[in-house]
Scaffold this motif. Structure first.
Motif, short mmCIF file in Angstrom:
data_model
loop_
_atom_site.label_atom_id
_atom_site.label_comp_id
_atom_site.label_asym_id
_atom_site.label_seq_id
_atom_site.Cartn_x
_atom_site.Cartn_y
_atom_site.Cartn_z
N GLU A 88 75.56 17.97 72.05
CA GLU A 88 75.85 17.35 70.74
C GLU A 88 76.58 16.03 70.90
OE1 GLU A 88 76.06 21.71 68.52
OE2 GLU A 88 77.90 20.55 68.87
N ARG A 89 77.52 15.92 71.82
CA ARG A 89 78.22 14.65 72.04
C ARG A 89 77.25 13.57 72.53
NH1 ARG A 89 82.43 18.10 73.96
NH2 ARG A 89 81.75 17.85 76.12
N TRP A 90 76.37 13.94 73.44
CA TRP A 90 75.35 13.01 73.94
C TRP A 90 74.45 12.54 72.80
CZ3 TRP A 90 70.07 14.95 74.59
CH2 TRP A 90 69.19 14.03 75.19
N TRP A 91 74.03 13.47 71.97
CA TRP A 91 73.17 13.15 70.83
C TRP A 91 73.87 12.17 69.88
CZ3 TRP A 91 71.30 17.53 66.99
CH2 TRP A 91 70.38 17.00 66.08
N ARG A 92 75.13 12.42 69.56
CA ARG A 92 75.87 11.54 68.66
C ARG A 92 76.06 10.13 69.26
NH1 ARG A 92 78.96 16.49 67.43
NH2 ARG A 92 78.63 17.02 65.22
N ARG A 93 76.34 10.07 70.57
CA ARG A 93 76.47 8.76 71.21
C ARG A 93 75.17 7.97 71.12
NH1 ARG A 93 79.14 11.65 75.36
NH2 ARG A 93 77.27 11.49 76.66
N ASN A 94 74.06 8.65 71.32
CA ASN A 94 72.76 7.99 71.23
C ASN A 94 72.48 7.51 69.81
OD1 ASN A 94 72.28 8.45 73.96
ND2 ASN A 94 71.23 10.38 73.58
N GLN A 95 72.89 8.30 68.84
CA GLN A 95 72.71 7.88 67.44
C GLN A 95 73.46 6.58 67.17
OE1 GLN A 95 73.97 11.37 65.22
NE2 GLN A 95 71.85 11.94 64.80
N GLU A 96 74.67 6.46 67.72
CA GLU A 96 75.46 5.25 67.52
C GLU A 96 74.77 4.03 68.12
OE1 GLU A 96 79.19 6.16 69.29
OE2 GLU A 96 79.78 7.59 67.71
N GLU A 97 73.96 4.25 69.15
CA GLU A 97 73.24 3.17 69.80
C GLU A 97 71.80 3.05 69.30
OE1 GLU A 97 73.60 4.00 73.94
OE2 GLU A 97 75.80 3.82 73.94
N ASN A 98 71.48 3.80 68.26
CA ASN A 98 70.14 3.76 67.66
C ASN A 98 69.05 4.11 68.69
OD1 ASN A 98 69.02 3.46 65.08
ND2 ASN A 98 68.15 1.47 65.61
N THR A 99 69.37 5.12 69.51
CA THR A 99 68.50 5.53 70.61
C THR A 99 68.10 6.99 70.43
OG1 THR A 99 69.54 3.98 72.13
CG2 THR A 99 68.39 5.86 73.11
N ALA A 100 66.83 7.28 70.64
CA ALA A 100 66.35 8.67 70.53
C ALA A 100 66.92 9.51 71.67
CB ALA A 100 64.83 8.70 70.56
N SER A 101 67.16 10.79 71.40
CA SER A 101 67.67 11.73 72.41
C SER A 101 66.54 12.69 72.78
CB SER A 101 68.85 12.52 71.85
OG SER A 101 69.90 11.66 71.46
N VAL A 102 65.96 12.52 73.95
CA VAL A 102 64.85 13.36 74.40
C VAL A 102 65.39 14.38 75.40
CG1 VAL A 102 62.57 13.42 75.47
CG2 VAL A 102 63.26 11.44 74.09
N LEU A 103 65.28 15.65 75.08
CA LEU A 103 65.81 16.72 75.92
C LEU A 103 64.66 17.55 76.47
CD1 LEU A 103 68.33 18.13 77.01
CD2 LEU A 103 68.41 19.48 74.92
N LEU A 104 64.50 17.53 77.80
CA LEU A 104 63.43 18.28 78.45
C LEU A 104 63.88 19.71 78.71
CD1 LEU A 104 62.24 15.61 81.07
CD2 LEU A 104 61.52 15.93 78.68
N CYS A 105 63.00 20.66 78.39
CA CYS A 105 63.35 22.08 78.51
C CYS A 105 62.06 22.89 78.52
CB CYS A 105 64.25 22.51 77.35
SG CYS A 105 63.55 22.22 75.70
N TYR A 106 62.19 24.17 78.88
CA TYR A 106 61.03 25.07 78.85
C TYR A 106 60.56 25.29 77.42
CZ TYR A 106 61.17 26.76 83.72
OH TYR A 106 61.10 26.88 85.09
N ALA A 107 59.24 25.36 77.26
CA ALA A 107 58.67 25.63 75.94
C ALA A 107 58.99 27.04 75.45
CB ALA A 107 57.15 25.43 75.97
N LEU A 108 59.11 27.98 76.39
CA LEU A 108 59.39 29.37 76.04
C LEU A 108 60.75 29.76 76.61
CD1 LEU A 108 58.69 32.18 74.96
CD2 LEU A 108 57.43 32.61 77.10
N GLY A 109 61.68 30.03 75.73
CA GLY A 109 63.01 30.46 76.15
C GLY A 109 64.05 29.41 75.87
#
Length: 334
Positions: free
Chosen positions: A155-176
């Motif tokens: 969440e902190r990473w996401w908020r920092r990116n919002q302040e910089e007008n940058t999308a937050s792309v988080l890679l993860c497994y599709a299942l689980g």
């Protein structure tokens, strides 16, 4: 007299019951611990699985598969062998397989974790004579922070990116992993989008009655401006593709237990790593095995040599065995 479960070139085999557990080659009868692709393969004549796993198995393996579902702890007897499934805590519907014959009990755990994640039924130790364990993260360096602390980092990473007008792309497994993040993250921070492979799984689970929060499916109609404040869940298969390039500017995060080790983030070409795993850490593995009171342990995948050696030093009869299970290394793109 052969041991109750044997390790063959097709999978874990119960000769007395004439069935396999998580076989990787076609067999007549397969008991499946969970729906990840290194445990649930196409081509078996008949499947047995926990009922929450069945919708995803049918989505991935085909609606026409012949599958019998069981509730947790429900028992059936096949050729004199008693079979039951017990919570593994790995993902929704994940199970340990308990088999019993003439008073001898074996448990094949598949993949498991001991931390309660809020979406899967928590791991329950099952007393047995012999326990078959993974060791994906079977080294002392792998000690997880609590899930809540990891979500706060995301969440902190996401908020920092919002302040910089940058999308937050988080890679993860599709299942689980994707469903776990959706259920644990603060959705009030901003919009959450999901790659089609992830949203397809989400829809299968929602249609089956699982309480998976909504996510916006990314389509060709989306504009870059849609993503500037967003958290975007995607699989690792999007790296170095035009799909990912269209989200630019973005910060790339990776959610995996491998992020515990400095350097893995760089090797995965991520800006930030979050050590969120659906596998037990070092303490979880040791605590789980102790709780089974098993006298003998087979270690199937991960740091098998090191972990089996450690268990022997603790006085257990432990050995590593070769399987085709891959733990937290497969990109679950579908």
């Amino acid at each position: 007299m052969p041991q109750l479960l044997q390790f063959t070139d097709r999978g874990i085999y119960c000769e007395a019951g004439n069935f396999y557990i998580d076989p990787w080659k076609p067999v007549k009868r397969a008991v499946i611990t969970h729906a990840h692709s290194d445990h649930a393969y196409r081509g078996h004549d008949f499947y047995l699985a926990q009922q929450q796993s069945v919708p995803v198995m049918k989505y991935r393996l085909g609606e026409d598969i012949q599958v019998q579902s069981l509730e947790y702890t429900e028992r059936i007897v096949h050729n004199g062998v008693t079979i039951s499934l017990h919570p593994a805590g790995h993902i929704i519907g994940s199970s340990q397989v308990r088999v019993e014959l003439a008073g001898e009990v074996w448990v094949a755990s598949g993949d498991y974790k001991t931390e309660i994640d809020g979406i899967s039924i928590p791991f329950e130790p099952v007393k047995c004579d012999t326990f078959i364990s993974e060791s994906t993260f079977g080294l002392p360096v792998y000690q997880w922070k609590t899930q809540q602390k990891i979500f706060e980092e995301i969440e902190r990473w996401w908020r920092r990116n919002q302040e910089e007008n940058t999308a937050s792309v988080l890679l993860c497994y599709a299942l689980g992993k994707a469903q776990r993040i959706l259920c644990g993250i603060d959705t009030a921070i901003g919009p959450i989008y999901a790659h089609g492979a992830i949203e397809n799984i989400n829809e299968v689970l929602r249609n089956a009655g699982e309480l998976i929060p909504g996510a916006l499916r990314i389509t060709a109609e989306n504009k870059k401006e849609d993503f500037r404040k967003a958290l975007i869940l995607a699989t690792a298969s999007v790296q170095n593709t035009s799909w990912l390039a269209k989200l630019s500017p973005y910060s790339l995060g990776y959610a995996s237990g491998w992020m515990q080790i400095r350097g893995n983030k760089r090797r995965r070409a991520a800006d930030v790593g979050f050590a969120l795993s659906d596998h037990a850490d070092w303490s979880g593995l040791n605590n789980a095995i102790a709780a089974t009171q098993a006298r003998r342990v087979f270690v199937t995948h991960g740091y098998t040599y090191q972990f089996a050696k450690w268990l022997r030093e603790k006085g257990l009869d432990a050995e590593e065995v070769k399987t085709e299970y891959e733990g937290d290394v497969v990109d679950e793109a579908e």
